[in-house]
Write a protein that holds these residues in place. Structure first.
Motif, PDB file in Angstrom:
ATOM      1  N   ARG A 137       0.836  -1.204   0.000  1.00 32.78           N
ATOM      2  CA  ARG A 137       0.000   0.000   0.000  1.00 32.78           C
ATOM      3  C   ARG A 137       0.869   1.252   0.000  1.00 32.78           C
ATOM      4  O   ARG A 137       1.994   1.247   0.506  1.00 32.78           O
ATOM      5  CB  ARG A 137      -0.926   0.013   1.223  1.00 32.78           C
ATOM      6  CG  ARG A 137      -1.985  -1.091   1.193  1.00 32.78           C
ATOM      7  CD  ARG A 137      -2.958  -0.859   0.060  1.00 32.78           C
ATOM      8  NE  ARG A 137      -4.044  -1.825   0.030  1.00 32.78           N
ATOM      9  CZ  ARG A 137      -4.127  -2.845  -0.799  1.00 32.78           C
ATOM     10  NH1 ARG A 137      -3.126  -3.055  -1.665  1.00 32.78           N
ATOM     11  NH2 ARG A 137      -5.164  -3.659  -0.786  1.00 32.78           N
ATOM     12  N   SER A 138       0.326   2.331  -0.543  1.00 31.48           N
ATOM     13  CA  SER A 138       1.064   3.586  -0.629  1.00 31.48           C
ATOM     14  C   SER A 138       1.073   4.303   0.708  1.00 31.48           C
ATOM     15  O   SER A 138       0.272   4.016   1.609  1.00 31.48           O
ATOM     16  CB  SER A 138       0.440   4.499  -1.688  1.00 31.48           C
ATOM     17  OG  SER A 138      -0.777   5.047  -1.214  1.00 31.48           O
ATOM     18  N   GLU A 139       1.961   5.259   0.833  1.00 33.34           N
ATOM     19  CA  GLU A 139       2.067   6.065   2.051  1.00 33.34           C
ATOM     20  C   GLU A 139       0.764   6.791   2.354  1.00 33.34           C
ATOM     21  O   GLU A 139       0.427   7.022   3.522  1.00 33.34           O
ATOM     22  CB  GLU A 139       3.215   7.078   1.895  1.00 33.34           C
ATOM     23  CG  GLU A 139       3.413   7.992   3.087  1.00 33.34           C
ATOM     24  CD  GLU A 139       3.946   7.229   4.299  1.00 33.34           C
ATOM     25  OE1 GLU A 139       3.704   7.688   5.434  1.00 33.34           O
ATOM     26  OE2 GLU A 139       4.613   6.196   4.114  1.00 33.34           O
ATOM     27  N   TYR A 140       0.017   7.151   1.292  1.00 33.98           N
ATOM     28  CA  TYR A 140      -1.235   7.884   1.482  1.00 33.98           C
ATOM     29  C   TYR A 140      -2.271   7.069   2.258  1.00 33.98           C
ATOM     30  O   TYR A 140      -3.222   7.626   2.795  1.00 33.98           O
ATOM     31  CB  TYR A 140      -1.813   8.286   0.125  1.00 33.98           C
ATOM     32  CG  TYR A 140      -0.914   9.206  -0.663  1.00 33.98           C
ATOM     33  CD1 TYR A 140      -0.691  10.515  -0.248  1.00 33.98           C
ATOM     34  CD2 TYR A 140      -0.267   8.758  -1.812  1.00 33.98           C
ATOM     35  CE1 TYR A 140       0.148  11.355  -0.959  1.00 33.98           C
ATOM     36  CE2 TYR A 140       0.572   9.583  -2.529  1.00 33.98           C
ATOM     37  CZ  TYR A 140       0.771  10.888  -2.099  1.00 33.98           C
ATOM     38  OH  TYR A 140       1.609  11.709  -2.797  1.00 33.98           O
ATOM     39  N   GLN A 141      -2.102   5.761   2.312  1.00 30.43           N
ATOM     40  CA  GLN A 141      -3.073   4.911   3.007  1.00 30.43           C
ATOM     41  C   GLN A 141      -2.627   4.529   4.415  1.00 30.43           C
ATOM     42  O   GLN A 141      -3.270   3.714   5.076  1.00 30.43           O
ATOM     43  CB  GLN A 141      -3.329   3.638   2.195  1.00 30.43           C
ATOM     44  CG  GLN A 141      -3.919   3.907   0.821  1.00 30.43           C
ATOM     45  CD  GLN A 141      -4.187   2.638   0.050  1.00 30.43           C
ATOM     46  OE1 GLN A 141      -4.694   1.664   0.602  1.00 30.43           O
ATOM     47  NE2 GLN A 141      -3.836   2.628  -1.228  1.00 30.43           N
ATOM     48  N   PHE A 142      -1.539   5.157   4.894  1.00 29.92           N
ATOM     49  CA  PHE A 142      -1.003   4.773   6.192  1.00 29.92           C
ATOM     50  C   PHE A 142      -2.019   4.975   7.316  1.00 29.92           C
ATOM     51  O   PHE A 142      -2.130   4.135   8.224  1.00 29.92           O
ATOM     52  CB  PHE A 142       0.269   5.560   6.497  1.00 29.92           C
ATOM     53  CG  PHE A 142       0.837   5.274   7.858  1.00 29.92           C
ATOM     54  CD1 PHE A 142       1.333   4.009   8.170  1.00 29.92           C
ATOM     55  CD2 PHE A 142       0.863   6.249   8.841  1.00 29.92           C
ATOM     56  CE1 PHE A 142       1.843   3.730   9.428  1.00 29.92           C
ATOM     57  CE2 PHE A 142       1.365   5.978  10.100  1.00 29.92           C
ATOM     58  CZ  PHE A 142       1.865   4.724  10.398  1.00 29.92           C
ATOM     59  N   ARG A 146      -3.179   2.577  10.630  1.00 33.72           N
ATOM     60  CA  ARG A 146      -2.517   2.946  11.890  1.00 33.72           C
ATOM     61  C   ARG A 146      -3.116   2.202  13.088  1.00 33.72           C
ATOM     62  O   ARG A 146      -2.406   1.669  13.940  1.00 33.72           O
ATOM     63  CB  ARG A 146      -2.603   4.454  12.114  1.00 33.72           C
ATOM     64  CG  ARG A 146      -1.870   4.921  13.358  1.00 33.72           C
ATOM     65  CD  ARG A 146      -2.110   6.395  13.623  1.00 33.72           C
ATOM     66  NE  ARG A 146      -1.536   7.242  12.600  1.00 33.72           N
ATOM     67  CZ  ARG A 146      -0.261   7.657  12.605  1.00 33.72           C
ATOM     68  NH1 ARG A 146       0.550   7.275  13.579  1.00 33.72           N
ATOM     69  NH2 ARG A 146       0.193   8.432  11.644  1.00 33.72           N
ATOM     70  N   ILE A 175       3.646  -0.673   3.807  1.00 34.00           N
ATOM     71  CA  ILE A 175       3.023   0.627   3.567  1.00 34.00           C
ATOM     72  C   ILE A 175       4.100   1.666   3.298  1.00 34.00           C
ATOM     73  O   ILE A 175       5.011   1.871   4.111  1.00 34.00           O
ATOM     74  CB  ILE A 175       2.160   1.059   4.770  1.00 34.00           C
ATOM     75  CG1 ILE A 175       1.170  -0.050   5.126  1.00 34.00           C
ATOM     76  CG2 ILE A 175       1.419   2.354   4.458  1.00 34.00           C
ATOM     77  CD1 ILE A 175       0.475   0.154   6.436  1.00 34.00           C
ATOM     78  N   GLY A 176       3.992   2.313   2.153  1.00 37.01           N
ATOM     79  CA  GLY A 176       4.954   3.354   1.814  1.00 37.01           C
ATOM     80  C   GLY A 176       6.359   2.844   1.585  1.00 37.01           C
ATOM     81  O   GLY A 176       7.309   3.627   1.544  1.00 37.01           O
ATOM     82  N   ASN A 178       8.329   1.311   3.536  1.00 38.90           N
ATOM     83  CA  ASN A 178       9.219   1.204   4.696  1.00 38.90           C
ATOM     84  C   ASN A 178       8.501   0.997   6.028  1.00 38.90           C
ATOM     85  O   ASN A 178       9.115   1.098   7.088  1.00 38.90           O
ATOM     86  CB  ASN A 178      10.119   2.441   4.802  1.00 38.90           C
ATOM     87  CG  ASN A 178       9.320   3.725   4.975  1.00 38.90           C
ATOM     88  OD1 ASN A 178       8.084   3.704   4.977  1.00 38.90           O
ATOM     89  ND2 ASN A 178      10.005   4.850   5.112  1.00 38.90           N
ATOM     90  N   LYS A 179       7.220   0.732   5.984  1.00 36.16           N
ATOM     91  CA  LYS A 179       6.468   0.451   7.219  1.00 36.16           C
ATOM     92  C   LYS A 179       5.734  -0.874   7.040  1.00 36.16           C
ATOM     93  O   LYS A 179       5.008  -1.053   6.059  1.00 36.16           O
ATOM     94  CB  LYS A 179       5.482   1.589   7.525  1.00 36.16           C
ATOM     95  CG  LYS A 179       6.154   2.854   8.023  1.00 36.16           C
ATOM     96  CD  LYS A 179       5.165   3.950   8.268  1.00 36.16           C
ATOM     97  CE  LYS A 179       4.754   4.631   6.977  1.00 36.16           C
ATOM     98  NZ  LYS A 179       5.853   5.352   6.319  1.00 36.16           N
TER      99      LYS A 179
END
Length: 351
Positions: A137-142, A146, A175-176, A178-179
């Motif tokens: 998933r992209s960073e925008y969906q972090f 959460r 996610i992004g 690196n997460k």
């Protein structure tokens, strides 16, 4: 082979038969999906999928969905997600002390239309055999990840539990870039019962040729934009008993939206007036709201107030010449215009 021809295959999970191995060519994989409802379908059945609506899924299962353009970004995201699946699965195994292996597409032992393509089977889990679904998933969906799991992938895992018969499943997400997040999802009989009933009703619609209602999702809007080869000024006779109430409800909703927008503007103006020359409102040392100058820049008002600065800081931007497209390629131009509903004005009665 169709789903009904697979009934003699042995179980590989408590309630799942393996009808297709992992790593099938994409064409064969997509063909298998037409036989029933899969894990990526159940959210669409419920109207909760980001890119697929019930009517779009219905046409796909019926084999009546025309080829639709797929955005390049979505195609790229799917390819990258496929490439990263092995990394996500391996990282999940390392972090949980388990081991994973590809499994393929399963069919429920009693309901042939219930299918799922599990990313990995998991062995060594403290609570017994299970599976893991891998998501990139992209960073925008972090923010969606959460404090929990978004509905769409959670439903996919629940469906996998229902088809496989396992007591639980896992969801692992990068996610992004690196997460890394992973969660366990336990079997919920009440939810599974609801999903099975919804899936069964949907499959009955598919078999009976009874399309689901048209909804207001972006996926349906996009589908309708490409579904029909619209003929200029063509006329179709419709039943006024069906159409008149729709037009009346449309007028009512538009008036309600306008009224709500005016009410919202009134409240915003009152809150702005309360702040005066401040940007942050607080009470008892807690921030209530802010009204900072970080909104849309007023180009026209700036140019009127500062014409010299505006003239000096203009820049040339390369844009598509829409008027030239309209003039030189009228058919292509028309094919990419949106359809706009404009109710006809009531006819004046003769005196």
């Amino acid at each position: 082979m169709t789903a009904t021809k697979m009934s003699g295959l042995p179980l590989v999970t408590p309630t799942g038969r393996l009808i297709a191995p992992a790593g099938l060519p994409r064409e064969e994989f997509l063909a298998n999906r037409l036989a029933g409802i899969g894990g990526s379908d159940i959210a669409a059945v419920l109207g909760m999928h980001r890119h697929t609506s019930p009517i779009k899924l219905y046409l796909e299962k019926r084999g009546e969905l025309p080829p639709l353009p797929r955005p390049a970004w979505l195609e790229e995201a799917a390819d990258i997600g496929s490439d990263l699946e092995e990394f996500i699965a391996s990282r999940f195994a390392r972090m949980t002390g388990t081991w994973v292996e590809p499994i393929g597409t399963l069919q429920h032992v009693d309901r042939a239309w219930m299918l799922v393509n599990l990313d990995r089977r998991v062995e060594g889990c403290d609570d017994g055999p299970c599976f893991v679904e891998c998501k990139n998933r992209s960073e925008y969906q972090f923010e969606d990840w959460r404090d929990g799991v978004p509905d769409e992938p959670a439903l996919q895992v629940h469906w996998g539990i229902g088809v496989s018969g396992y007591s639980h499943g896992h969801l692992a997400a990068l996610i992004g870039g690196n997460k890394f997040r992973h969660v366990r999802i336990d079997r919920d009989e009440q939810l599974l019962s609801h999903l099975v009933e919804a899936g069964e009703r949907f499959m009955k619609r598919v078999l009976d040729g009874d399309p689901p209602p048209i909804d207001g999702s972006d996926a349906t809007t996009e589908l309708l934009a490409h579904l029909f080869d619209v003929h200029p000024d063509a006329i179709r006779e419709l039943d006024p008993a069906k159409i008149t109430p729709l037009l009346a409800e449309r007028d009512r909703l538009k008036a309600e939206v306008k009224e709500r927008e005016q009410q919202l503007s009134e409240i915003d103006n009152q809150l702005t007036a309360e702040l005066g020359d401040a940007e942050i409102a607080q009470a008892n040392n807690q921030i209530l709201y802010t009204a900072k100058k970080n909104g849309v820049f007023a180009n026209k008002r700036f140019e009127e107030a500062h014409p010299e600065i505006a003239a000096r800081l203009r820049k040339t931007v390369s844009v598509l010449d829409v008027e030239a497209v309209k003039e030189q390629h009228p058919d292509e131009y028309r094919a990419h215009r949106a359809r706009v509903i404009r109710p006809a004005k009531p006819r004046k009665k003769a005196a």
